[in-house]
Write an enzyme that holds these catalytic residues in place. Structure first.
Site, PDB file in Angstrom:
ATOM      1  CB  CYS A  24       9.712 -45.445 -10.740  1.00  0.00           C
ATOM      2  SG  CYS A  24      10.456 -43.811 -10.782  1.00  0.00           S
TER       3      CYS A  24
ATOM      4  CB  ALA B 162      14.041 -43.825 -12.808  1.00  0.00           C
TER       5      ALA B 162
END
Lengths: 454, 531
Positions: free
Chosen positions: B51, B54
């Protein structure tokens, strides 16, 4: 290592540093992997499941298969209904599980997605099932996620036909496949037919065969979950992890349960064995008695190396309660005992163990973190550290012998295959603990003090 | 039916419609082969993508060692990104190193209901009290944007209150379609608030920044070792073993070197516009590519002394590894590989594999954009969609005081013909005809590609590793290097060659099938029929 951690303890109420817990969804995912031919599904943005699969693969060194609703900003504003419906259709089409087990995330919980309604609207193929549970990441820890997913399965699937299936259900708690295998072996030796739920053995310790199996042989089967309501009794292992699903099964299907600690150490294993014996009305077989005798023999033989050694224990609540009991049985002083999971029941359980064994000056704390534990150790050190992989930082910083136990262990192999529970599990833990303590003595002692025989 | 068609035939029509444009087979006869990338993943598909958080915290911001990074959200996101990406760091002298720590506001239900800003500010106060950092970074997780916490405002108040640097990143996980959005948001924050705020000038004759190098397994250190041997001063690294302390002076370097094009090209482009610093696409993965990149850098500076020193170092480094490389080549020559990684390494590692006599036959990216596949010239033709529009594009202007052209326009034009200056040609052009290229690769496609093309080894991440290995194909993680490395530069190439050889030749492969499956074990005596 951890050079910025001061000895002086400042009060903290908002900043969590070096946590000793993680979020609910990963526990839910792990529980769902313990159901045969089940695809765990994360209803949130795709980063959640990416982290969880990564994390579980790092602990078990196995594939951890799970799908996601892949939220985008649009879904976060308008709701994830369309995403989860598309996802479920695609998962059945492409991966062909028997059941999809959906858990929510902090994203879908914050926007208030109603999974009951979404699932009601879905076109689910004939013979296939979809269940769900709510696992808001901002409540509790991965332990809550684990038992919430169990309750999701029970709520959706379990029935009572009124005809007993003659079985005892065992909720194993948040443990490794190796532990589940040992509990099943023990029940089988005592002649108790069981349903273990969930059961990740055969899934998260699957053998190498040259063929990848999306759904390995293991896992609790759907008929077994459906049949939980027809079980005669339930052994719920772990006061914190298993109590809620046990109460649910009792409330809905009148299945009486016995709440037991995880069978770690002599007394907790004795309790487990005696409960099983009571159920089957069979005598404890020699095989178990022999193993118990070996354990006590080893405890007596090696007592000098554990007696009055101080230890800091950290990890998941029921695991830590079990390890604390084992350490006390070995004559050790569990000076600091913490879990990150915010359950005050933990403190009560550990303090009861302190009292029972008459140790003083020991601290138990729930909702704690490893930064705090490290600071305690800086102020008053211990002889041994017992817990999960992140403890290696403290062990290195303070040069403390370290034994890994619990979840997660990201930096060692084999641990998940072999038990920590049962008599054999206690023998294995004693081997680890004495090896590490004695290796340290050997390495640090003066040349003239190095003993060949110990 | 070619492999691509056979791979896609498994899908139902609606998934096929989406995936068909993300999978191509390289055809040298087609000029400018195109691929669809950086679009939404189909829900339900077991993607390898992560995501936005991240990409921002996990990739770009996390490695900055003297920055105290607070993950604002429930505990999971901070926990999963704690010490798991292998971005090594050692504190600068007298400085701090927060890389081994995980800090989070560990939001509870009441914070979600009543808002988390107060808890965040309290967490910052506690962090100041305990650690006294010179820079705090706040990374937001999914709920933050939804409940309306204003991390930018908290960052501004923090700066005023404590006289430190504080940057808020609104990198909620649901933004964009992958980690890539997080890279962009992180780049914007570094550009807006950090780069250009220092005034320490480099002292060496030639100075560089290394962009998009995260020091996984010590890769960045191996590159710096060689660059310093030649005589370059490395002002800062974005962001492996990087720091706020050095990054604020990045604008004073002579040249930007870009390793991971995907995650850092925004900073490179913006620094060019704002400060006049050219950027050069380099690749230090592979000894051939490393030598080429060092020569390209020397060409940029056009200094005979530097060029001579560059050649001297290259030949010495190559001589040092020659024997070992030859041994491993003898083991690996002719083998084929598949590589699925994030955004640039899939290209970079093809060069190293080729150095060892291996060819890459399957290549995929998790979160690349079309320019990473096809080259930057396609950027103007990439259509913005709803997801990419949500990520801010910063517009920067030449800084009235600090802008300084490093080269004249004519000089730059001439150089562009020789070296990848301010440009990148993408991955597809280096691949052989028939090879498979897959964007946003997923589990089914990984299994199918391996089944159809049968590479000798497959490089991917931890989520794939055990699937591939259980299926009987050697598998190495190319995100984390399976906890080994460094793999970059000259010495790193030897580490890589050894690990690949180990993966293919390890004795355990011979034991996968039990002997009783291939040899009869039941012995009996034929008694015959008496009647």
């Amino acid at each position: 290592m951890l050079d910025l951690t001061p000895k002086e303890i400042h009060p903290r109420t908002a900043l969590r540093v070096n946590p000793c817990k993680t979020c609910q969804p990963v526990g839910a995912l792990y529980a769902a992997l313990g159901v045969h031919k089940c695809m765990p599904h994360s209803h949130g943005s795709q980063g959640c499941v990416s982290y969880h699969r990564t994390f579980l693969s790092r602990h078990f060194k196995e594939p951890a298969m799970a799908s996601t609703s892949s939220f985008t900003e649009g879904a976060s504003v308008f709701g994830g209904g369309s995403n989860v419906k598309t996802a479920v259709r695609n998962v059945f089409d492409i991966y062909d599980p028997d059941i999809i087990a959906i858990h929510t995330t902090c994203l879908s919980e914050t926007i208030g997605d109603d999974l009951n309604a979404y699932i009601g609207d879905m076109d689910i193929p004939e013979g296939k099932l979809v269940v769900h549970t709510n696992t808001p990441s901002y409540v509790g820890s991965h332990i809550n996620g684990f038992f919430n997913m169990m309750m999701g399965f029970i709520n959706y699937l379990t029935k009572k036909t009124g005809v007993s299936n003659g079985k005892t259900a065992i909720f194993p708690g948040f443990v490794n496949p190796g532990d589940m295998r040992e509990m099943k072996r023990t029940a089988s030796l005592l002649g108790v037919p069981i349903t273990m739920f969930p059961d990740t053995s055969g899934v998260m310790d699957a053998p190498m065969t040259g063929k990848f199996e999306m759904y390995p042989n293991g896992g609790t089967t759907l008929p077994e979950i459906q049949g939980l309501g027809d079980c005669d009794s339930l052994l719920a292992m772990g006061h914190i992890t298993s109590v809620e699903p046990a109460e649910l099964l009792k409330k809905k299907f009148k299945v009486p349960f016995k709440l037991l600690p995880l069978p770690i150490g002599v007394e907790a294993t004795d309790q487990f064995v005696m409960e099983l014996s009571k159920i089957s009305k069979q005598e404890v077989p020699y095989e178990l008695e022999e193993q118990r005798g070996q354990l006590i023999d080893i405890m007596l033989d090696s007592q000098a190396y554990t007696y009055q050694k101080s230890v800091a224990i950290f990890g998941d609540p029921d695991t830590v309660v079990g390890l604390t009991a084992l350490c006390l049985e070995l004559g050790m002083i569990p000076k600091y005992v913490i879990t990150g999971t915010p359950k005050e029941e933990f403190t009560r359980l550990v303090e009861a163990l302190f009292a029972k064994h008459g140790v003083e000056g020991c601290v138990a704390k729930a909702n704690a973190d490893l930064f705090e534990l490290h600071q305690w150790i800086k102020n008053d050190p211990v002889d041994l550290l017992l817990g999960t992989s992140y403890g290696k930082q403290i062990a290195k910083a303070e040069e403390i012998p370290f034994v890994r136990a619990g979840f997660p262990i990201l930096d060692r192999y084999v641990h998940s295959y072999l038990p920590m529970v049962g008599y054999i599990g206690a023998i294995r833990m004693i081997e680890h603990i004495t090896n590490v303590l004695m290796d340290t003595d050997d390495r640090l002692c003066a040349d003239e003090d190095l003993e060949v025989v110990l | 039916m070619n492999e691509r068609e056979r791979m896609l035939e498994k899908y139902a029509a609606r998934v096929y419609k989406n995936r068909k444009d993300h999978v191509i087979q390289v055809d040298p006869a087609v000029e400018n082969q195109s691929i669809t990338a950086n679009t939404r993943t189909v829900p339900g598909i077991i993607t390898n993508r992560g995501c936005c958080y991240a990409g921002c915290k996990g990739v770009v911001v996390g490695p900055l060692k003297d920055c105290l990074v607070i993950t604002h959200g429930p505990i999971g996101c901070g926990y999963y990104s704690w010490g798991t990406r292998r971005n090594k760091a050692v504190a600068n002298e007298g400085g701090q190193n927060y890389v081994p720590y995980c800090m989070s506001t560990d939001m509870q239900e009441s914070d979600i209901v009543f808002g988390g800003e107060k808890k965040l500010e309290k967490a910052i106060a506690e962090a100041m009290d305990i650690f006294n950092p010179s820079c705090i970074m706040i990374c937001s997780t999914c709920p933050i944007g939804l409940i309306g916490d204003d991390v930018q405002a908290v960052a501004r108040r923090t700066e005023e209150k404590y006289c430190i640097k504080c940057v808020g990143f609104s990198c909620e996980g649901y933004k964009g379609v992958s980690q890539s959005a997080g890279h962009h948001i992180a780049n914007n924050g570094l550009m807006k608030y950090i780069i250009g705020t220092g005034d320490k000038r480099p002292t060496a004759k030639h100075s560089i920044n290394l962009l998009g190098e995260y020091n996984i397994g010590g890769d960045g250190w191996e590159q710096e070792r060689v660059l310093k041997r030649i005589g370059y001063e490395v002002v800062t690294v974005f962001t492996g073993n990087g720091s706020y302390e050095t990054m604020k002076n990045a604008h004073l370097a002579d040249l930007n070197l870009v390793m991971c094009h995907r995650s850092i090209n925004y900073v490179a482009e913006m620094m060019k516009t704002k400060y006049g610093i050219d950027w050069l696409k380099v690749n230090f993965i592979g000894f051939g590519a490393s030598a080429q990149s060092l020569r390209d850098i020397a060409k940029y500076f056009n200094d005979p002394e530097l060029t001579a020193r560059t050649e001297e170092v290259i030949s010495d480094e190559l001589a040092q590894i020659f024997e070992e490389v030859e041994f491993y080549k003898s083991k690996l020559k002719g083998k084929t590989a598949g590589i699925f990684v994030g955004g640039s390494r899939t290209h970079h590692y093809q060069e190293l594999l080729r150095d060892l006599g291996m060819e890459t036959v399957i290549a995929g990216y998790e979160f690349a954009h079309r320019d990473d596949y096809e080259g930057r010239e396609v950027i103007p033709s990439i259509k913005e969609d709803a997801d990419s529009k949500n990520i801010e594009t910063l517009t920067v202007q030449p800084d009235p005081e600090l802008f300084q052209e490093r080269l004249g326009e004519q000089e730059r034009e001439a150089l562009r013909k020789e070296i990848p200056l301010d440009s990148y040609d993408g991955m597809i052009r280096v691949m052989q005809g028939g090879s498979m290229v897959i964007d946003d690769y997923n589990h089914v496609e990984t299994e199918m590609a391996i089944k159809l093309i049968k590479p000798d080894i497959f490089f991917s991440g931890i989520k794939d590793k055990y699937i591939i290995q259980k299926g009987g194909t050697p598998s190495r993680q190319i995100h984390s290097y399976d906890y080994a490395g460094p793999y970059a530069g000259f010495r790193g190439a030897v580490n890589f060659a050894r690990d690949v050889t180990m993966a293919i030749y390890t004795s355990a492969w011979a034991y996968v099938t039990p002997p009783w499956k291939s040899t009869p074990v039941l012995e009996g005596v034929y008694t015959g029929g008496a009647s």
